[in-house]
Scaffold this motif. Structure first.
Motif, PDB file in Angstrom:
ATOM      1  N   SER A  20       0.813  -1.219   0.000  1.00  0.00           N
ATOM      2  CA  SER A  20       0.000   0.000   0.000  1.00  0.00           C
ATOM      3  C   SER A  20       0.845   1.266   0.000  1.00  0.00           C
ATOM      4  N   VAL A  21       2.138   1.180   0.440  1.00  0.00           N
ATOM      5  CA  VAL A  21       3.022   2.353   0.496  1.00  0.00           C
ATOM      6  C   VAL A  21       3.797   2.525  -0.804  1.00  0.00           C
ATOM      7  N   LYS A  22       3.853   1.529  -1.637  1.00  0.00           N
ATOM      8  CA  LYS A  22       4.646   1.575  -2.860  1.00  0.00           C
ATOM      9  C   LYS A  22       4.234   2.736  -3.754  1.00  0.00           C
ATOM     10  N   LYS A  23       5.240   3.400  -4.291  1.00  0.00           N
ATOM     11  CA  LYS A  23       4.962   4.577  -5.128  1.00  0.00           C
ATOM     12  C   LYS A  23       4.314   4.154  -6.432  1.00  0.00           C
ATOM     13  N   LYS A  24       3.497   5.066  -6.920  1.00  0.00           N
ATOM     14  CA  LYS A  24       2.816   4.778  -8.174  1.00  0.00           C
ATOM     15  C   LYS A  24       3.754   5.004  -9.349  1.00  0.00           C
ATOM     16  N   LYS A  25       3.646   4.156 -10.337  1.00  0.00           N
ATOM     17  CA  LYS A  25       4.467   4.298 -11.548  1.00  0.00           C
ATOM     18  C   LYS A  25       3.833   5.292 -12.501  1.00  0.00           C
ATOM     19  N   ASN A  26       4.710   6.121 -13.156  1.00  0.00           N
ATOM     20  CA  ASN A  26       4.219   7.069 -14.160  1.00  0.00           C
ATOM     21  C   ASN A  26       4.131   6.364 -15.502  1.00  0.00           C
TER      22      ASN A  26
END
Length: 284
Positions: free
Chosen positions: A238-244
């Motif tokens: 849930s903390v993982k950064k979102k990919k662009n």
């Protein structure tokens, strides 16, 4: 009117079933007067008429003394005698034949152990049987059958028996008194042993489970331990950064910085095949 009669009959049947243990199929003991009434008013077959009255399946019984009395009456009661012979014979154990009412009263006895419903047109016999606690009575009136409501004596008997169940008998009271005295005696012996120390054990010896432990440790181990839930870290997913997610058309373009320092997109020049053809013709 008919609905009220059926409701009253069901209530009476429930009274005798709950208080005295009557069970289906109900056993109905008939005398000669009742059999004659059924034939005279065309209430046949008799088992269907009685099952409709009690709203349950029934078995019809009579006694050999009743059959003997009907046979003595001669041709006037020949049809009743033939109908009564088809019923099941209840055992009465009379070597000498007695009257029908005396025979039925003796078969019923003081407790009605066979759980008989008694069907009779004899008013004197019905009054006599009303003084027996667990005897439901059936009689006929014209072309209808009625089940008598429990008498006052029967209701008072049930009420007194229920009160007796709530109180202890003498034997139960004596047993309870003995048990309480034994428990109190054991408690007194335990108190005296606690005051003396360890009772039969010598003061130099300690029980095996308390020999190597101090009082504090024993108290701590005797306590109930509850595991506390520790605070856990957040879910790493849930903390993982979102990919662009880049646009594939824009990603194909390369960024090029110009003289002014601004980023410019470099475009590839498409050469057409016409220019090559013109060069070839000029060379020729």
């Amino acid at each position: 009117m008919r609905f009220n009669k059926q409701k009253r009959h069901r209530k009476t049947v429930r009274f005798f079933s709950v208080c005295f243990g009557f069970r289906q199929p109900f056993k109905v003991l008939c005398d000669g007067t009742f059999v004659h009434h059924l034939l005279h008013n065309d209430l046949t077959p008799a088992d269907n008429a009685l099952s409709n009255c009690l709203s349950a399946s029934v078995k019809l019984f009579t006694t050999s003394c009743v059959l003997a009395e009907l046979k003595k009456l001669g041709a006037s009661q020949s049809a009743s005698f033939q109908a009564a012979r088809k019923l099941t014979i209840a055992r009465c154990d009379h070597e000498k034949r007695v009257t029908a009412d005396a025979c039925i009263a003796e078969v019923i006895g003081e407790h009605n152990s066979e759980h008989f419903f008694v069907a009779t047109q004899d008013a004197d016999l019905r009054k006599k049987l009303q003084k027996v606690p667990n005897v439901p009575l059936i009689f006929g009136l014209r072309n209808a059958l009625f089940l008598e409501t429990p008498s006052k004596f029967q209701r008072e008997f049930v009420k007194s028996s229920e009160e007796k169940r709530l109180h202890m008998t003498e034997n139960e009271y004596k047993a309870l008194e003995k048990r309480t005295t034994s428990i109190s005696a054991n408690a007194d012996t335990e108190d005296s042993s606690d005051k003396e120390g360890l009772g039969c054990h010598s003061p130099g010896l300690l029980p095996h489970n308390t020999r190597n432990y101090s009082g504090k440790e024993r108290d701590i181990k005797d306590r109930v331990r509850f595991k506390r839930k520790k605070a856990k870290g957040p879910n790493p997913l849930s903390v993982k950064k979102k990919k662009n997610h880049e646009n594939p058309n824009l990603a194909s373009r390369k960024e090029v910085k110009g003289d002014d320092g601004n980023a410019q997109s470099k475009r590839k020049r498409k050469r057409s095949s016409r220019g090559k053809r013109h060069a070839e013709t000029d060379g020729v």
